[in-house]
Design a protein around this motif. Structure first.
Motif, short mmCIF file in Angstrom:
data_model
loop_
_atom_site.label_atom_id
_atom_site.label_comp_id
_atom_site.label_asym_id
_atom_site.label_seq_id
_atom_site.Cartn_x
_atom_site.Cartn_y
_atom_site.Cartn_z
N GLU A 1 5.16 3.89 56.94
CA GLU A 1 5.89 2.66 56.70
C GLU A 1 5.16 1.55 57.45
N TYR A 2 5.00 0.41 56.82
CA TYR A 2 4.41 -0.71 57.54
C TYR A 2 5.15 -1.99 57.17
N THR A 3 5.03 -2.95 58.07
CA THR A 3 5.74 -4.21 57.91
C THR A 3 4.76 -5.33 57.61
N ILE A 4 5.08 -6.08 56.58
CA ILE A 4 4.26 -7.23 56.21
C ILE A 4 4.79 -8.42 57.00
N THR A 5 3.96 -8.94 57.88
CA THR A 5 4.33 -10.04 58.76
C THR A 5 3.30 -11.16 58.63
N PRO A 6 3.58 -12.33 59.21
CA PRO A 6 2.57 -13.39 59.20
C PRO A 6 1.24 -12.96 59.82
N ALA A 7 1.28 -12.08 60.83
CA ALA A 7 0.02 -11.62 61.44
C ALA A 7 -0.81 -10.82 60.44
N LEU A 8 -0.16 -9.95 59.67
CA LEU A 8 -0.89 -9.17 58.67
C LEU A 8 -1.45 -10.09 57.58
N ILE A 9 -0.66 -11.05 57.16
CA ILE A 9 -1.11 -11.99 56.13
C ILE A 9 -2.30 -12.80 56.66
N ASP A 10 -2.25 -13.18 57.93
CA ASP A 10 -3.36 -13.89 58.55
C ASP A 10 -4.62 -13.02 58.54
N ALA A 11 -4.47 -11.74 58.89
CA ALA A 11 -5.62 -10.82 58.89
C ALA A 11 -6.22 -10.71 57.49
N ARG B 1 -8.91 -8.78 66.89
CA ARG B 1 -8.52 -9.33 68.20
C ARG B 1 -8.06 -10.79 68.12
N PRO B 2 -8.78 -11.68 67.41
CA PRO B 2 -8.29 -13.07 67.32
C PRO B 2 -6.90 -13.18 66.67
N VAL B 3 -6.62 -12.33 65.70
CA VAL B 3 -5.31 -12.33 65.04
C VAL B 3 -4.24 -11.93 66.05
N VAL B 4 -4.51 -10.88 66.80
CA VAL B 4 -3.55 -10.38 67.80
C VAL B 4 -3.28 -11.46 68.85
N LEU B 5 -4.33 -12.06 69.36
CA LEU B 5 -4.15 -13.06 70.42
C LEU B 5 -3.42 -14.30 69.92
N GLU B 6 -3.54 -14.58 68.63
CA GLU B 6 -2.87 -15.75 68.07
C GLU B 6 -1.39 -15.50 67.77
N HIS B 7 -1.06 -14.27 67.38
CA HIS B 7 0.30 -14.00 66.91
C HIS B 7 1.20 -13.25 67.89
N PHE B 8 0.61 -12.66 68.91
CA PHE B 8 1.42 -11.84 69.82
C PHE B 8 1.26 -12.34 71.25
N ASP B 9 2.37 -12.29 71.99
CA ASP B 9 2.36 -12.65 73.39
C ASP B 9 1.98 -11.38 74.15
N ILE B 10 0.71 -11.27 74.50
CA ILE B 10 0.19 -10.03 75.08
C ILE B 10 0.21 -10.11 76.60
N GLU B 11 0.82 -9.11 77.19
CA GLU B 11 0.75 -8.92 78.63
C GLU B 11 0.15 -7.55 78.85
N THR B 12 -1.01 -7.52 79.47
CA THR B 12 -1.68 -6.24 79.67
C THR B 12 -1.01 -5.47 80.78
N SER B 13 -1.03 -4.15 80.65
CA SER B 13 -0.48 -3.30 81.68
C SER B 13 -1.63 -2.50 82.29
#
Length: 199
Positions: A98-108, A169-181
């Motif tokens: 199952e996958y979700t179509i989101t603005p990030a996927l559309i951007d990719a 990576r550019p898509v992820v950094l643009e669409h997600f608030d990433i906090e590294t652990s």
């Protein structure tokens, strides 16, 4: 435009068909992604930002308005357009994924026209494969997975995994608030590059 249990089947199917156009035509995906990212814009602003001819820009805008994925924010001239939120979950034909179509996927998908690595990955693994890779790319930026684990999980080469993770990576950094652990993203990338060099 999210799929919820109280929506009629016909509405969900219409939404899916509208989103399918975005996933099959990178130029439409780029226009949608620009509006989702930048907020409301005029056709002239879209022409300038995306280097579109006037006729092409109006054609794309009208198609996306008709599909219900963007809408005019007012009737005043020049009209301004805004992207509608998309969150549509799709199950593969065999029911295993199952996958979700989101603005990030559309951007990719929209970047397919300008990024050969994304284009090649879609050719080999389809949109569902790209959606899966995007999930791994988010996990990678959060320090939860490496390209080798992705390669093992998806039965692809470590090099192919690293290439698509870097492309997304550019898509992820643009669409997600990433906090590294734990380790920083730079540390993870350095380790991954060493692994690729060893391959």
């Amino acid at each position: 435009m999210s799929r919820t249990s109280n929506r009629a089947d016909g509405e969900v199917i219409r939404d899916f068909l509208s989103v399918a156009d975005l996933l099959e035509e990178p130029a439409l995906a780029q226009l949608y992604s620009y509006l989702a990212r930048e907020g409301d814009s005029t056709v002239q602003e879209l022409m300038d930002a995306l280097d579109l001819a006037q006729g092409t820009a109006y054609t794309y805008v009208n198609r996306l308005v008709d599909a219900g994925v963007i809408e005019a924010t007012s009737e005043e001239q020049p009209r301004r357009y805004v992207a509608r939120e998309i969150d549509l979950t799709v199950t593969t034909a065999d029911g295993t994924r199952e996958y979700t179509i989101t603005p990030a996927l559309i951007d990719a998908v929209g970047r397919r026209a300008t990024d050969d690595d994304i284009d090649t990955y879609i050719d080999r693994h389809g949109i569902a494969g790209l959606a899966t890779a995007l999930t791994y790319a988010v996990d990678r930026e959060q320090g939860e997975i490496t390209h080798r684990l992705m390669a093992q999980d998806l039965d692809i080469s470590p090099l192919a995994a690293e290439i698509i993770l870097q492309a997304l990576r550019p898509v992820v950094l643009e669409h997600f608030d990433i906090e590294t652990s734990g380790a920083s993203v730079a540390d993870i990338e350095d380790a991954d590059e060493d692994d690729v060099d060893d391959a």
